[in-house]
Design an enzyme around this catalytic site. Structure first.
Site, PDB file in Angstrom:
ATOM      1  N   CYS A   1       0.858  -1.191   0.000  1.00  0.00           N
ATOM      2  CA  CYS A   1       0.000   0.000   0.000  1.00  0.00           C
ATOM      3  C   CYS A   1       0.888   1.234   0.000  1.00  0.00           C
ATOM      4  O   CYS A   1       1.870   1.287   0.744  1.00  0.00           O
ATOM      5  CB  CYS A   1      -0.880  -0.013   1.250  1.00  0.00           C
TER       6      CYS A   1
ATOM      7  N   HIS B   1      -9.162  -3.812  -1.560  1.00  0.00           N
ATOM      8  CA  HIS B   1      -8.138  -3.010  -0.884  1.00  0.00           C
ATOM      9  C   HIS B   1      -8.478  -1.524  -0.967  1.00  0.00           C
ATOM     10  O   HIS B   1      -8.447  -0.811   0.043  1.00  0.00           O
ATOM     11  CB  HIS B   1      -6.768  -3.296  -1.536  1.00  0.00           C
ATOM     12  N   GLU B   2      -8.827  -1.069  -2.175  1.00  0.00           N
ATOM     13  CA  GLU B   2      -9.105   0.368  -2.352  1.00  0.00           C
ATOM     14  C   GLU B   2     -10.370   0.782  -1.610  1.00  0.00           C
ATOM     15  O   GLU B   2     -10.407   1.851  -0.989  1.00  0.00           O
ATOM     16  CB  GLU B   2      -9.207   0.725  -3.842  1.00  0.00           C
TER      17      GLU B   2
ATOM     18  N   HIS C   1     -10.067   1.449   2.058  1.00  0.00           N
ATOM     19  CA  HIS C   1      -9.561   2.786   2.422  1.00  0.00           C
ATOM     20  C   HIS C   1     -10.716   3.747   2.709  1.00  0.00           C
ATOM     21  O   HIS C   1     -10.577   4.666   3.516  1.00  0.00           O
ATOM     22  CB  HIS C   1      -8.711   3.370   1.283  1.00  0.00           C
TER      23      HIS C   1
HETATM   24 NI    NI Z   1      -3.657   1.084  -0.115  1.00  0.00          NI
END
Ligand code: NI
Length: 190
Positions: free
Chosen positions: A107, A149-150, A153
């Site tokens: 990341c 993953h995105e 966030h």
């Molecule tokens: Ni990330």
């Protein structure tokens, strides 16, 4: 366009829940998206979420091939900047039936480290395009991993929080050594 400063783990914006975009046609949103794409490419990332550049809005950008599978011990994910660019505003994920996959992630907000993270291998996602069109897509493997993953966030979650075993959180330099050992091991077995 501009390259934006990438926030790092510990910055409160990365732990906050981001707000939905009310008006996708707002020129400030278009500018944010253009800057995020430029920043992602400059940093050699596969994806970027708005909180990573200090903007607590539900916007992600990523470049993932349409079809790409990841085996649990898969090697380095080359960031393919010829892959189609996806811009997702106010995304929603639906995880689909099937086993999880363990795979390595990095990341831009957690520089220098890699971790092995369990993720759903198959999902459906939807969101608005910058033109305000709703679209839906199904994804598997690496593509599904990048989306999860995105979108994490946007909920203030960094990948180490998804890990089950902290021994799988390692320095990138050690990870490269580990991968080359894996590869030569495979080769020696023909
Ligand atoms: Ni990330």
């Amino acid at each position: 366009m501009a390259i934006l400063k990438i926030r790092r783990m510990g910055d409160p914006v990365l732990a906050a829940s981001a707000k939905p975009v009310d008006d996708v046609k707002d020129p400030a949103v278009a500018r944010l998206i253009a800057d995020m794409v430029e920043t992602m490419i400059d940093a050699d990332g596969a994806g970027l979420a708005a909180p990573q550049v200090g903007v607590s809005l539900r916007v992600v950008v990523f470049q993932a091939p349409a079809a790409r599978s990841t085996a649990p011990e898969d090697g380095e994910e080359a960031f393919d900047h010829t892959a189609p660019l996806t811009v997702l505003i106010n995304p929603e994920l639906t995880l689909l039936e099937g086993p999880e996959e363990l795979g390595w992630e990095g990341c831009l907000s957690v520089p220098g480290l890699r971790g092995k993270v369990p993720r759903a291998a198959h999902l459906r996602y939807q969101g608005l395009t910058p033109e305000g069109m709703l679209f839906t897509r199904e994804a598997r493997g690496f593509h599904a991993r990048v989306v999860q993953h995105e979108c994490d966030h946007l909920d203030g979650i960094l990948y180490p929080q998804r890990m089950r075993d902290m021994k799988d959180l390692i320095f990138e330099s050690e990870w490269r050594r580990y991968l080359s050992a894996q590869t030569s091991g495979r080769e020696s077995h023909g």
